[in-house]
Scaffold this active site. Sequence first.
Site, PDB file in Angstrom:
ATOM      1  NE  ARG A  59      -2.292  -1.849   3.245  1.00 17.07           N
ATOM      2  CZ  ARG A  59      -2.075  -3.146   3.472  1.00 17.07           C
ATOM      3  NH1 ARG A  59      -2.524  -4.045   2.640  1.00 17.07           N
ATOM      4  NH2 ARG A  59      -1.427  -3.538   4.547  1.00 17.07           N
ATOM      5  CD  GLU A  96       1.036 -10.918  15.773  1.00 16.12           C
ATOM      6  OE1 GLU A  96       0.299 -11.279  16.695  1.00 16.12           O
ATOM      7  OE2 GLU A  96       0.643 -10.222  14.823  1.00 16.12           O
TER       8      GLU A  96
END
Length: 176
Positions: A59, A96
């Site tokens: 993005r 993560e």
Amino acid sequence: MKQVQDYIRTIVDFPHEGIMFRDVTTLFADPRGFRMAIDQMLHPYAGIDIDKVVGLEARGFILGGAIAHQLSVGFVPIRKKGKLPGRTISQDYKLEYGEAIVELHDDAIQPGEKVLLVDDLLATGGTAEAGIKLIQRLGGEIVSCAFIIDLPELGGRKRLEAMGMEVNALCAFEGA
């Protein structure tokens, strides 16, 4: 009057349970919202010398291209490993759940060029930090890091500021 965050959709439990995904595609799809976001992202850099805008996959490409166009400067993508066709330098970083690698063409930034780093969202700051390290390895000077969304609880802003970076975000959302 609508603000940037009013155009951002929240999707609960995506991509994992407990995550509140902040979806900027609804912002991009609305011509007023998208224009507002680009204009507001540009505002802090009026009169500032910038040579290149660097966007983080994916993005950040949308935002970075629009911002580079408005500034009349070049745009450079930082991509996931294996996506750029020329000679690259790479930087690994922690996610993560595991690790990832981003790459930059080895001739994309010249020493001393002033760079604005752009992405849609600042969470832990891992991807942005990897991008900063790539730019710095080529001798680029980072003017600032610009985001639409900051997730303060995840500590990305503090992480980048600890590296000496200026950080600008248009809005913040609580929670992960």
